[in-house]
Design a protein around this motif. Structure first.
Motif, mmCIF file in Angstrom:
data_model
loop_
_atom_site.group_PDB
_atom_site.id
_atom_site.type_symbol
_atom_site.label_atom_id
_atom_site.label_comp_id
_atom_site.label_asym_id
_atom_site.label_seq_id
_atom_site.Cartn_x
_atom_site.Cartn_y
_atom_site.Cartn_z
ATOM 1 N N SER A 1 0.690 -1.441 0.015
ATOM 2 C CA SER A 1 0.058 0.157 0.155
ATOM 3 C C SER A 1 1.089 1.298 0.113
ATOM 4 O O SER A 1 0.652 2.411 -0.590
ATOM 5 N N ILE A 2 2.034 1.693 1.090
ATOM 6 C CA ILE A 2 2.949 2.614 0.374
ATOM 7 C C ILE A 2 3.204 2.697 -1.135
ATOM 8 O O ILE A 2 3.268 3.915 -1.403
ATOM 9 N N GLY A 3 2.644 1.885 -2.508
ATOM 10 C CA GLY A 3 2.758 1.883 -3.491
ATOM 11 C C GLY A 3 1.910 2.719 -4.104
ATOM 12 O O GLY A 3 2.022 3.764 -4.436
ATOM 13 N N ALA B 1 8.337 11.005 3.878
ATOM 14 C CA ALA B 1 9.283 11.649 5.528
ATOM 15 C C ALA B 1 8.653 11.453 6.844
ATOM 16 O O ALA B 1 9.156 11.577 8.032
ATOM 17 N N ILE B 2 6.831 11.942 6.652
ATOM 18 C CA ILE B 2 6.023 11.329 7.875
ATOM 19 C C ILE B 2 6.120 10.377 8.367
ATOM 20 O O ILE B 2 5.315 10.477 8.972
ATOM 21 N N LEU B 3 6.286 9.273 6.349
ATOM 22 C CA LEU B 3 5.245 7.750 6.644
ATOM 23 C C LEU B 3 6.194 7.266 8.181
ATOM 24 O O LEU B 3 5.500 6.817 9.198
ATOM 25 N N GLY B 4 7.251 6.819 7.706
ATOM 26 C CA GLY B 4 8.255 6.692 8.530
ATOM 27 C C GLY B 4 8.242 7.146 10.412
ATOM 28 O O GLY B 4 7.769 5.785 10.892
ATOM 29 N N PRO B 5 8.540 7.696 10.723
ATOM 30 C CA PRO B 5 8.175 8.574 11.955
ATOM 31 C C PRO B 5 7.251 8.162 12.547
ATOM 32 O O PRO B 5 6.855 8.086 13.313
ATOM 33 N N LEU B 6 5.712 8.818 11.390
ATOM 34 C CA LEU B 6 4.345 8.670 11.890
ATOM 35 C C LEU B 6 4.355 7.234 12.323
ATOM 36 O O LEU B 6 3.419 6.991 13.503
ATOM 37 N N SER B 7 4.378 5.715 11.357
ATOM 38 C CA SER B 7 4.213 4.667 11.625
ATOM 39 C C SER B 7 5.379 4.139 12.830
ATOM 40 O O SER B 7 4.481 3.657 13.396
ATOM 41 N N PRO C 1 -0.651 -0.195 12.579
ATOM 42 C CA PRO C 1 0.376 -0.833 11.752
ATOM 43 C C PRO C 1 0.333 0.140 10.780
ATOM 44 O O PRO C 1 -0.438 0.921 10.369
ATOM 45 N N THR C 2 1.308 0.225 9.946
ATOM 46 C CA THR C 2 2.218 0.681 8.479
ATOM 47 C C THR C 2 0.582 0.845 7.469
ATOM 48 O O THR C 2 0.868 2.130 7.090
ATOM 49 N N ASP C 3 0.468 -0.362 7.513
ATOM 50 C CA ASP C 3 -1.101 -0.135 6.173
ATOM 51 C C ASP C 3 -2.254 0.596 6.647
ATOM 52 O O ASP C 3 -2.927 1.249 6.163
ATOM 53 N N THR C 4 -2.129 1.055 7.901
ATOM 54 C CA THR C 4 -3.112 1.691 8.539
ATOM 55 C C THR C 4 -3.234 3.530 8.095
ATOM 56 O O THR C 4 -3.851 4.475 7.560
ATOM 57 N N ILE C 5 -1.808 3.279 8.474
ATOM 58 C CA ILE C 5 -0.707 5.199 8.472
ATOM 59 C C ILE C 5 -1.030 5.019 6.801
ATOM 60 O O ILE C 5 -1.937 6.615 6.709
ATOM 61 N N LEU C 6 -1.126 4.350 6.090
ATOM 62 C CA LEU C 6 -1.261 4.609 4.444
ATOM 63 C C LEU C 6 -2.447 4.449 3.880
ATOM 64 O O LEU C 6 -2.977 5.700 3.312
#
Lengths: 275, 246
Positions: free
Chosen positions: A39-41, A75-81, A87-92
């Motif tokens: 989902s990062i894609g 830049a915000i994805l890594g620290p935010l997750s 889960p990273t997928d929820t943030i994404l």
């Protein structure tokens, strides 16, 4: 670059662009599909799409604003997750929704103003509209993606096996993860004009998914995915332009068809007979 | 540097949003070569304790020193010296990783960026597989092995880096009785050789036939710190009020 093979300039540029976009996306795609964060894609592609829409609206370079928006998301994805402990997928999912809303807002508003021609190209791509510099940039990011995988092969292998086990083994996981995010951001932004925001996800996920049906090693995945992506993309560009068909959707359908065939004939899914 | 030692002084670890720290004000020291069994009811903070020791969780209060390194400042450095066999794992049956691939990965942290595994690294990985009796599985896909075999692979993965301390979270949960005893003998052997072993377990039927140290936890705090023989651990833990285990 490939003029000695393809004399027609338009077809040559289209083939080059598709080739380099597919190499960069598929190499990085192997990592995100194996880490189950594909989902990062679509988050990144829609960040680039939103950025480009904003850029076009304000009359500045769409590619530059697409890169900027994707880099901000990276830049915000890594620290935010990590900070949000979700889960990273929820943030994404949250970021994807936000980016899609921004993109639709500006595209709709431009349609209202009657200036939506360029914005619609962002949705579906336009393989013949690229500048020479954009093709060079795509070649550059493909080279950087391959170099990244070659230099950090063992760390990437361990992280895609299991991120927690890799971290417990003493591998510095975070810098690799962040570098991956930034490279995806740049790759999708540069590929946006060729493939379009709605289809770019196919280039990130499907070649790796096809390769996965046959490869039993990570090395095999990294060699096969760009080979598959490059071959299908070049064939799609050449065939589409020869017959005046939309190149991006045509190639995306070819990828999907190939994936279905790969699943059906995958030796990894074969059930042993007898006993 | 103090190889194989663990010193915790008033350590608390909290997750964001939790009302209380998961472990609270824990203090103890472990010497090199000790065999420590960590017991306690579910939710007592046993896994959190292991992940605090190897620097995977933030310390909110107190100070942890492992192998002479400050855990808060040098988490990655600590993890190159400490093995950690995780409790929950599930591998995709089609995953492109052989047992040999996974075991050699245990050496990657020590090697650092840019260095490829050499002859010595492969030798250590082979040695770890031989010790666990899984050398014949080296070319098999890890996803297609049984849970017990996968558990052995993860132990070999950690032994390949010759850790000063080995942390294990429920290492017997996937193993049959015979294999539990086999793995326990290996752990006893490495503890005798000077590697500190800290094991969270609810299975007390295959503990070493030597003196072990029990750390019992309850509600994020230590409720017992004692030494006894391996076959006395279960009784000691059961005698603690409110912490009866299966």
């Amino acid at each position: 670059m490939l003029e000695f093979l393809i004399p027609n300039n338009i077809i040559c540029h289209a083939v080059e662009a598709m080739l380099f976009a597919s190499i960069a996306c598929s190499v990085l795609g192997v990592i995100i599909t194996q880490m189950s964060i594909s989902s990062i894609g679509f988050t990144m592609t829609h960040a680039a799409f939103a950025g480009a829409s904003v850029g076009i609206f304000f009359g500045v370079s769409g590619t530059a604003t697409a890169i900027l928006a994707s880099l901000i998301i990276a830049a915000i994805l890594g620290p935010l997750s990590e900070k949000a402990r979700m889960p990273t997928d929820t943030i994404l999912g949250v970021l994807f929704g936000m980016m899609m809303a921004i993109a639709i807002f500006f595209v709709s508003y431009m349609q209202y103003l009657g200036t939506a021609v360029n914005a619609s190209a962002l949705l579906f791509g336009n393989v013949v509209s690229l500048y020479r510099e954009e093709i060079y940039a795509l070649a550059g990011i493909s080279f950087v993606a391959i170099l990244f995988v070659a230099i950090f092969a063992k760390e990437i292998t361990a992280i895609i096996f299991n991120r927690k086990i890799a971290e417990a083994a003493g591998i510095r996981v975070r810098p690799i993860y962040y570098a991956l995010l930034f490279m995806i951001a740049i790759s999708v932004s540069l590929s946006l004009n060729i493939i379009g925001g709605l289809l770019l996800y196919v280039w990130l996920v499907t070649p790796a998914a096809i390769a996965y049906q046959f490869c039993t090693t990570v090395r095999g995945l990294f060699l096969s995915a760009p080979l598959i992506a490059g071959s299908v993309s070049v064939a799609g560009a050449w065939f589409g332009l020869q017959h005046s068909l939309p190149v991006g959707p045509l190639t995306a359908v070819a990828f999907s068809g190939l994936f279905l065939i790969a699943v059906l004939i995958s030796p990894k899914r074969r059930v042993p007979k007898g006993a | 540097m103090t190889p194989g030692t663990i010193d915790l002084a008033g350590v608390s670890t909290a997750y964001e949003g939790s009302d209380l720290p998961v472990i609270r004000g824990i203090s103890f020291s472990v010497a090199a070569g000790e065999f420590v069994v960590v017991g306690g009811p579910n939710g007592a903070g046993k896994t959190t304790l292991l992940e605090t020791i190897n620097g995977m969780l933030p310390i909110t209060h107190g100070r942890a020193t492992v192998c002479g390194l400050d855990v808060a400042a040098s988490g990655t450095g600590v993890r190159t010296k400490v093995g950690y066999v995780i409790q929950n794992f599930a591998f995709d049956p089609l995953a492109p990783f052989t047992v040999g691939n996974v075991v050699i990965m245990g050496r990657y942290g020590i090697l650092g960026y840019g260095r490829q595994p050499g002859e010595e690294d492969h030798r250590m990985a082979e040695e770890a597989m031989r010790l666990l009796g899984i050398e014949d599985l080296a070319d098999r896909s890890i996803g297609k092995l049984s849970g017990g075999q996968q558990q052995k692979v993860l132990i070999a993965h950690n032994l390949a880096k010759k850790p000063e301390i080995l942390l294990l979270d429920e290492p017997f949960s996937n193993l049959d009785l015979f294999t539990r005893s086999f793995v326990c003998d290996i752990l006893t052997g490495i503890a005798d050789a000077g590697c500190t072993v800290v094991m969270v377990s609810h299975a007390f039927d295959a503990l070493p036939d030597r003196e072990v140290r029990i750390l019992a936890m309850k509600d994020g705090m230590l409720s017992l710190d004692a030494r006894c023989r391996g076959d006395e651990v279960e009784e000691k833990i059961r005698n603690l009020s409110g912490s009866v285990h299966a």
